[in-house]
Design a protein around this motif. Structure first.
Motif, PDB file in Angstrom:
ATOM      1  N   VAL A 155       0.772  -1.163   0.232  1.00  0.00           N
ATOM      2  CA  VAL A 155       0.044   0.120  -0.048  1.00  0.00           C
ATOM      3  C   VAL A 155       0.903   1.201  -0.028  1.00  0.00           C
ATOM      4  O   VAL A 155       0.344   2.478  -0.614  1.00  0.00           O
ATOM      5  N   THR A 156       2.047   1.273   0.772  1.00  0.00           N
ATOM      6  CA  THR A 156       3.122   2.506   0.654  1.00  0.00           C
ATOM      7  C   THR A 156       3.230   2.706  -0.627  1.00  0.00           C
ATOM      8  O   THR A 156       3.182   4.103  -1.160  1.00  0.00           O
ATOM      9  N   VAL A 157       3.468   1.672  -1.674  1.00  0.00           N
ATOM     10  CA  VAL A 157       3.711   2.133  -3.004  1.00  0.00           C
ATOM     11  C   VAL A 157       2.566   2.857  -3.737  1.00  0.00           C
ATOM     12  O   VAL A 157       2.923   3.609  -4.881  1.00  0.00           O
ATOM     13  N   LEU A 158       1.294   2.709  -3.321  1.00  0.00           N
ATOM     14  CA  LEU A 158       0.309   3.466  -3.987  1.00  0.00           C
ATOM     15  C   LEU A 158       0.243   4.900  -3.983  1.00  0.00           C
ATOM     16  O   LEU A 158      -0.107   5.794  -4.527  1.00  0.00           O
ATOM     17  N   GLY A 159       1.107   5.302  -2.560  1.00  0.00           N
ATOM     18  CA  GLY A 159       1.245   6.793  -2.540  1.00  0.00           C
ATOM     19  C   GLY A 159      -0.066   7.456  -2.120  1.00  0.00           C
ATOM     20  O   GLY A 159      -0.388   8.526  -2.027  1.00  0.00           O
ATOM     21  N   SER A 160      -0.874   6.491  -1.423  1.00  0.00           N
ATOM     22  CA  SER A 160      -2.067   6.804  -0.926  1.00  0.00           C
ATOM     23  C   SER A 160      -2.365   6.957   0.669  1.00  0.00           C
ATOM     24  O   SER A 160      -1.397   6.343   1.479  1.00  0.00           O
ATOM     25  N   PRO A 161      -3.131   7.848   1.088  1.00  0.00           N
ATOM     26  CA  PRO A 161      -3.139   7.860   2.539  1.00  0.00           C
ATOM     27  C   PRO A 161      -4.086   6.469   3.151  1.00  0.00           C
ATOM     28  O   PRO A 161      -4.902   6.090   2.536  1.00  0.00           O
ATOM     29  N   ALA A 162      -3.453   6.094   4.116  1.00  0.00           N
ATOM     30  CA  ALA A 162      -3.949   4.521   4.693  1.00  0.00           C
ATOM     31  C   ALA A 162      -3.954   4.886   6.282  1.00  0.00           C
ATOM     32  O   ALA A 162      -3.209   5.077   7.169  1.00  0.00           O
ATOM     33  N   LEU A 163      -5.309   4.280   6.590  1.00  0.00           N
ATOM     34  CA  LEU A 163      -5.921   4.388   8.068  1.00  0.00           C
ATOM     35  C   LEU A 163      -5.795   3.121   8.759  1.00  0.00           C
ATOM     36  O   LEU A 163      -6.338   2.220   8.169  1.00  0.00           O
ATOM     37  N   SER A 164      -4.948   2.805   9.849  1.00  0.00           N
ATOM     38  CA  SER A 164      -5.411   1.797  10.418  1.00  0.00           C
ATOM     39  C   SER A 164      -6.257   2.055  11.590  1.00  0.00           C
ATOM     40  O   SER A 164      -6.073   2.737  12.498  1.00  0.00           O
ATOM     41  N   VAL A 165      -7.488   1.345  11.707  1.00  0.00           N
ATOM     42  CA  VAL A 165      -8.400   1.564  12.674  1.00  0.00           C
ATOM     43  C   VAL A 165      -8.792   0.082  13.331  1.00  0.00           C
ATOM     44  O   VAL A 165      -8.753  -0.982  12.745  1.00  0.00           O
ATOM     45  N   PRO A 166      -9.112   0.024  14.905  1.00  0.00           N
ATOM     46  CA  PRO A 166      -9.359  -1.252  15.204  1.00  0.00           C
ATOM     47  C   PRO A 166     -10.467  -1.895  14.509  1.00  0.00           C
ATOM     48  O   PRO A 166     -11.437  -1.401  14.452  1.00  0.00           O
ATOM     49  N   ALA A 167     -10.314  -3.348  14.200  1.00  0.00           N
ATOM     50  CA  ALA A 167     -11.204  -4.116  13.587  1.00  0.00           C
ATOM     51  C   ALA A 167     -11.819  -5.174  14.473  1.00  0.00           C
ATOM     52  O   ALA A 167     -12.893  -6.094  13.959  1.00  0.00           O
ATOM     53  N   GLY A 168     -11.399  -5.346  15.698  1.00  0.00           N
ATOM     54  CA  GLY A 168     -11.923  -6.402  16.432  1.00  0.00           C
ATOM     55  C   GLY A 168     -10.715  -7.442  17.023  1.00  0.00           C
ATOM     56  O   GLY A 168      -9.320  -7.238  16.956  1.00  0.00           O
ATOM     57  N   PHE A 169     -11.068  -8.470  17.649  1.00  0.00           N
ATOM     58  CA  PHE A 169     -10.156  -9.229  18.222  1.00  0.00           C
ATOM     59  C   PHE A 169     -10.039 -10.665  17.957  1.00  0.00           C
ATOM     60  O   PHE A 169     -11.248 -11.257  17.434  1.00  0.00           O
TER      61      PHE A 169
END
Length: 486
Positions: free
Chosen positions: A430-444
């Protein structure tokens, strides 16, 4: 799993302190500005919590209680005089130990810099403190921020607050762990191959890798670099956006910096995302192995977006060649930035770092041209992809937090991972896309380990990514589950 101790008696003061440290940054800042709380009271509460709990986590590695309380007292005096207050007024923050802080040691997690004290703050530190935040210390990192597991020979390993036998991720592992543990309400991070997103996923907090240039870095060895970026972290999407609002904005010394000021990110994020076109890529189009327990959590999240009225389609951008692009450009940067240390102090560098620098030394001009050409092709393909979709959702990390004694996972469901980078492809592709990328909690997972969801948008679309993350966060509430500390 680490077994939490049984109930213990805590003083009313400790309970009050813990309650204050659990407040969201947006709420905490509002209470300080409204006079309900003082900056000194807030800073003292966080210092008390760090004193009680940091030994079990090792997230904060340098602490300046006296300096922090003096700065908090000065902030209260400014407020009493009716002076203008910044948006982060009174909020405590410990800066990542790779970001230069004037008068406070910045070790980069290396024995070579164990006593290094910079003469100047770097740009993002100046911006954050200029917005009213109170510096309390520094957060732990892997050596020279290399790798997504936070350990080094100066301070040791940072442990995951949810399971102290496991990794907190990295390289912003100290930052993510300190957020989860309630040691600070906001945190700065940086990200090349997932160094901000992976620890956010591992520690059940939020982290944003912005579009390159959104948060300018100065000083920097390569002013044109688009691989490594600085970004905000918080316990909620709104807190993360608040910090972005002061980190972002143009700087004439940084040629790739974006002209848009950051203040707009402080606007409320509430938005009905019905009709949003969502691409779902649970394994990035079959390009990466994803551990079964992670996949089980991530696959359930598509339904959340459908319930919010989104149109969800399983699809993925064209990432062919992303492996070569990322590894080539990363190796070039490592050799450029750290090659002199390899020549002078090879024995002081960890083996994975030596390997990555030497990978850079083997590159030819043709290798670099191939990588740059491939990068351009992927960017153009992503541009076309994001004309069909508003956001992409995918796993942040391919694994759950692993044993703290391991340098990196060597296996994902039977597929060998040969280097300290292999298991991070879901982030660095995803880094290579040059995009903003959000990590958000998805569960356990069933074992109680956090999993993060990656929400990716087209370049410069941070607002869309943050609004999508806020809607998802409100619908799920996974980030409200906090760890139990001894």
């Amino acid at each position: 799993m680490t077994v939490a101790p049984g109930p213990v008696e805590t003083s009313p003061a400790a309970r009050t302190s813990d309650e204050l440290c659990s407040l969201d940054a947006v709420d905490l800042a509002a209470r300080i500005r409204g006079g309900e709380l003082s900056a000194r009271e807030v800073v003292q509460a966080h210092l008390d919590r760090i004193e009680r709990h940091n030994p079990a986590v090792n997230a904060i590695v340098t602490l300046d209680p006296e300096g922090a309380l003096a700065a908090a007292a000065a902030a209260d005096e400014r407020q009493a005089r009716g002076e203008d207050l910044g948006p982060l007024h009174g909020l405590p923050i410990a800066f990542k130990d790779t970001h230069a802080t004037r008068g406070m040691r910045t070790t980069h997690g290396s024995p070579l810099f164990a006593e290094h004290v910079p003469d100047e703050d770097e740009l993002l530190v100046r911006r954050i403190q200029g917005a009213g935040a109170i510096r309390i210390g520094k957060t732990n990192v892997p050596e020279f921020a290399a790798g997504s597991h936070t350990f080094n020979r100066v301070f040791g390993a940072t442990r995951n607050p949810y399971d102290r036998a496991r990794s907190a991720g990295g390289s912003s592992g100290g930052a993510a762990a300190s957020l989860a543990a309630g040691f600070q309400p906001i945190a700065d991070g940086s990200d090349m191959g997932g160094s901000l997103r992976n620890p956010a996923s591992f520690c059940n907090v939020v982290g944003l890798r912005p579009t390159p240039g959104r948060v300018p870095s100065h000083p920097a060895g390569n002013l044109w670099d688009t691989m490594g970026v600085a970004g905000p972290m918080g316990r909620t999407v709104a807190d993360t956006a608040l910090l972005l609002s002061v980190m972002a904005g143009p700087d004439p010394r940084v040629p790739i910096s974006l002209d848009e000021p950051g203040a707009g990110f402080r606007a409320p994020l509430g938005r009905d995302i019905a009709g949003l076109r969502v691409a779902f890529a649970p394994d990035l189009g079959g390009r990466v192995p994803v551990a079964r327990d992670v996949r089980d959590v991530v696959e359930r999240q598509a339904r959340v977006f459908e319930d919010l009225g989104c149109v969800v389609t399983e699809d993925c951008p064209d990432l062919d060649g992303a492996e070569d692009v990322f590894r080539t450009l990363r190796a070039q940067e490592f050799n450029h930035g750290l090659g002199a240390l390899l020549d002078s102090d090879r024995a002081s560098l960890k083996p994975s770092l030596v390997w990555n620098i030497e990978e850079g030394r083997r590159l030819t001009g043709a290798d670099l041209v191939r990588a740059r050409t491939g990068h351009a092709r992927i960017h153009l393909a992503a541009t076309a992809f994001f004309q069909r979709y508003d956001v992409l959702i995918a796993p942040v990390s391919q694994v759950t937090p692993f044993a703290v004694e391991s340098e990196y996972p060597t296996d994902i469901d039977g597929q060998p991972q040969h280097t300290y980078l292999d298991w991070m492809r879901s982030a660095y592709f995803v880094t290579v896309l040059g995009s903003p990328a959000l990590s958000v909690p998805a569960g356990f997972t069933h074992a109680g380990l956090p999993v993060g969801l990656q929400i990716v948008g087209p370049p410069r679309a941070e607002r869309t990514v943050l609004e999508t993350g806020a809607a998802y966060e409100a619908a799920t509430g996974h980030g409200r589950r906090r760890p139990s500390l001894p």
